[in-house]
Design an enzyme around this catalytic site. Structure first.
Site, PDB file in Angstrom:
ATOM      1  N   LYS A  72       0.358  -1.266   0.200  1.00 16.93           N
ATOM      2  CA  LYS A  72       0.125   0.105  -0.318  1.00 16.93           C
ATOM      3  C   LYS A  72       0.586   1.124   0.011  1.00 16.93           C
ATOM      4  O   LYS A  72       2.058   1.590   0.758  1.00 16.93           O
ATOM      5  CB  LYS A  72      -0.683   0.193   1.282  1.00 16.93           C
ATOM      6  CG  LYS A  72      -1.767   1.140   1.164  1.00 16.93           C
ATOM      7  CD  LYS A  72      -3.027   1.108   1.955  1.00 16.93           C
ATOM      8  CE  LYS A  72      -3.703   1.972   2.068  1.00 16.93           C
ATOM      9  NZ  LYS A  72      -4.543   2.012   3.960  1.00 16.93           N
ATOM     10  N   SER A 148     -10.166   1.899   2.964  1.00 13.56           N
ATOM     11  CA  SER A 148      -8.632   2.414   1.930  1.00 13.56           C
ATOM     12  C   SER A 148      -7.905   1.966   1.149  1.00 13.56           C
ATOM     13  O   SER A 148      -7.233   2.501   0.316  1.00 13.56           O
ATOM     14  CB  SER A 148      -7.692   3.217   2.852  1.00 13.56           C
ATOM     15  OG  SER A 148      -7.322   3.221   4.139  1.00 13.56           O
ATOM     16  N   SER A 172      -9.983  -0.457   7.575  1.00  8.54           N
ATOM     17  CA  SER A 172      -9.387  -0.446   5.799  1.00  8.54           C
ATOM     18  C   SER A 172      -8.507  -1.809   5.138  1.00  8.54           C
ATOM     19  O   SER A 172      -8.453  -1.316   3.965  1.00  8.54           O
ATOM     20  CB  SER A 172      -8.420   0.633   5.366  1.00  8.54           C
ATOM     21  OG  SER A 172      -9.396   1.837   6.610  1.00  8.54           O
TER      22      SER A 172
END
Length: 482
Positions: A72, A148, A172
């Site tokens: 990420k 997210s 997330s």
């Protein structure tokens, strides 16, 4: 089946038997990215040359030797961009160091491959808040992958990554994993060092794996944990082999079903899938009973005081002086700060900074922030009481199915509710995992549903044991997007 579509456990067997090489895996993942990522838009950047060079030198004798893992874009990897999907860091920031979790993966032999899209600074539940582009759900590319960590989940669910790291502040990792048909694990707060993770809300953030199977989640977690002197919140706790519980049955294991969770507002089709999963768990010998988490109704409000308050403090470092975007042609120091931050941050980040600054301001600190911390304590005590009776708390991972891109763009409050069931585990610092538990037809498309399991602090072994037993007795994790 392509190599990119296979699990870590499967690929490791083939590597050790010399059927394939790390270069074969990386080439297959790169080919899958080239073919599918123009549609999924999961990656922000891919350094193919570096990945192939690392694969050529991979040591397959190590536990994760030769396995590429996506990262990420809020976790630092030395020599790679780390934009947090924000214009603020897009222009001129290259990470000068590795996050501790990246060093640990490298030490275990894993390769890092690609930077994965996300909501800007991890603020969002759809990945539509990325400053660059929205990622797509591999099961229906007209829908969001969640957020997210939406890029990470889209890549794993769409078989253009073997596994990925995400971060989980209010759900997330688990929410996008549910939306994309993956396994997503948020470890206990403090289990994994946050050094090298760009901070959103420091008392809530946690790094964890998004994988194709529960076994893979355990394999990756084995190499993420441990005390880190560079993160004062990392726990000096014994790190077990998280695979030890895999394959054990769940006879006699006690599961709690909070009466406050299966209420109006949960999609009836999700509720039906979860109820079927609960019946299945009972069939495996699990003992399911109703419990109460009486302060569930204040979870969202508590989170949206504490998280923005911490975000407003953490993001104050982005001022255009030390690094990141810097506005041009400003007239004085104040104009520099105002223009730089106005240009650099997107609407959702600005909204949360304003909210956080307000609740921390003089005259409102006690009324909002202190009160929220007291509510957080009550939520944690609810779980303490529940775990005197049960070993695992069950719930849907999300109250709704993956929604169409743009469906909630004018209504941020409705998106905040997407984390209704995941936020309490963050507030209480507990480990949670989402596993696929069924599919629901919506608009002619089969969409995955996630079952969330929450365990006691530092008891990921039992959590993974329960999740693995359920997963292996069903076939939901074997289904692939068309």
């Amino acid at each position: 089946m392509s190599l990119a579509a296979q699990s870590i456990a499967s690929l490791r067997k083939q590597l050790l038997s010399k059927e394939i090489t790390p270069t074969d895996i990386v080439k297959d993942v790169l080919a899958s990215i080239e073919k599918q990522d123009p549609t999924l838009k999961a990656y922000l950047s891919v350094d193919a040359e570096r990945a192939l060079a690392d694969a050529a030198n991979a040591d397959i004798s190590k536990p994760l030797g030769g396995i590429p893992i996506g990262i990420k874009d809020n976790i630092n990897v030395k020599g790679a961009p780390c934009t947090c999907a924000s214009k603020f860091l897009a222009e001129n920031y290259t990470s000068p160091y590795n996050a501790t979790c990246v060093n640990q993966l490298h030490a275990a032999g894993a390769l890092t491959l690609g930077r994965l899209n996300m909501d800007e600074f991890a603020m969002g539940s759809s990945t539509e808040n990325s400053a660059f582009f929205a990622s797509r759900n591999p099961w229906d590319t007209e829908r969001v992958p969640g957020g997210s960590s939406g890029g990470s989940a889209s890549a794993v669910g769409g078989d253009i990554a073997i596994a990925a790291l995400g971060s989980d502040t209010g759900g997330s990792i688990r929410q996008p994993s549910a939306f994309c048909g993956c396994v997503g694990l948020k470890p206990t707060y403090g289990r994994v060092s946050r050094y090298g993770l760009v901070a959103f809300a420091s008392s809530l953030d946690q790094i964890g794996p998004i994988t194709k199977t529960v076994e893979d989640a355990a394999l990756v977690l084995n190499h993420l944990c441990g005390k880190d002197g560079r993160d004062s919140t990392s726990l000096d706790a014994t790190v077990p082999d998280f695979t030890t519980g895999l394959g054990q049955d769940i006879k006699g294991l006690r599961f709690g079903l909070p009466k406050e969770y299966l209420v109006d507002g949960v999609d009836a089709r999700i509720r039906s899938a979860v109820e079927t999963a609960i019946t299945h768990i009972q069939g495996l010998g699990g003992i399911v009973e109703e419990i109460s988490l009486p302060h569930t109704d204040v979870g969202i409000a508590t989170y949206y005081v504490i998280a923005p308050a911490e975000a407003s403090t953490n993001l104050s470092r982005f001022d255009g002086v030390r690094y990141g975007h810097r506005a041009e042609n400003t007239t004085d120091v104040l104009d520099h700060y105002l223009t730089t931050r106005a240009e650099g941050f997107g609407p959702e980040v600005k909204r949360r900074i304003l909210l956080g600054t307000y609740v921390l301001s003089s005259g409102y600190y006690d009324a909002y922030y202190v009160k929220a911390q007291k509510a957080r304590t009550l939520i944690r005590k609810d779980f303490d009481e529940a775990f005197k009776k049960v070993d695992i708390v069950l719930s849907p991972t999300t109250p709704e199915l993956p929604f169409k891109l743009g469906a909630h763009s004018d209504d941020p409050l409705s998106i905040y509710l997407a984390d209704l069931f995941t936020i309490p585990a963050n507030l209480a610092g507990l480990p949670g995992i989402s596993v696929p538990c069924g599919f629901v037809e919506d608009g002619g498309t089969a969409l995955p549903v996630g079952l969330q399991m929450v365990g006691r602090a530092l008891d990921e072994v039992t959590l993974l044991r329960a999740a693995h037993a359920y997963e292996q007795s069903t076939s939901w994790h074997l289904k692939k997007p068309r």
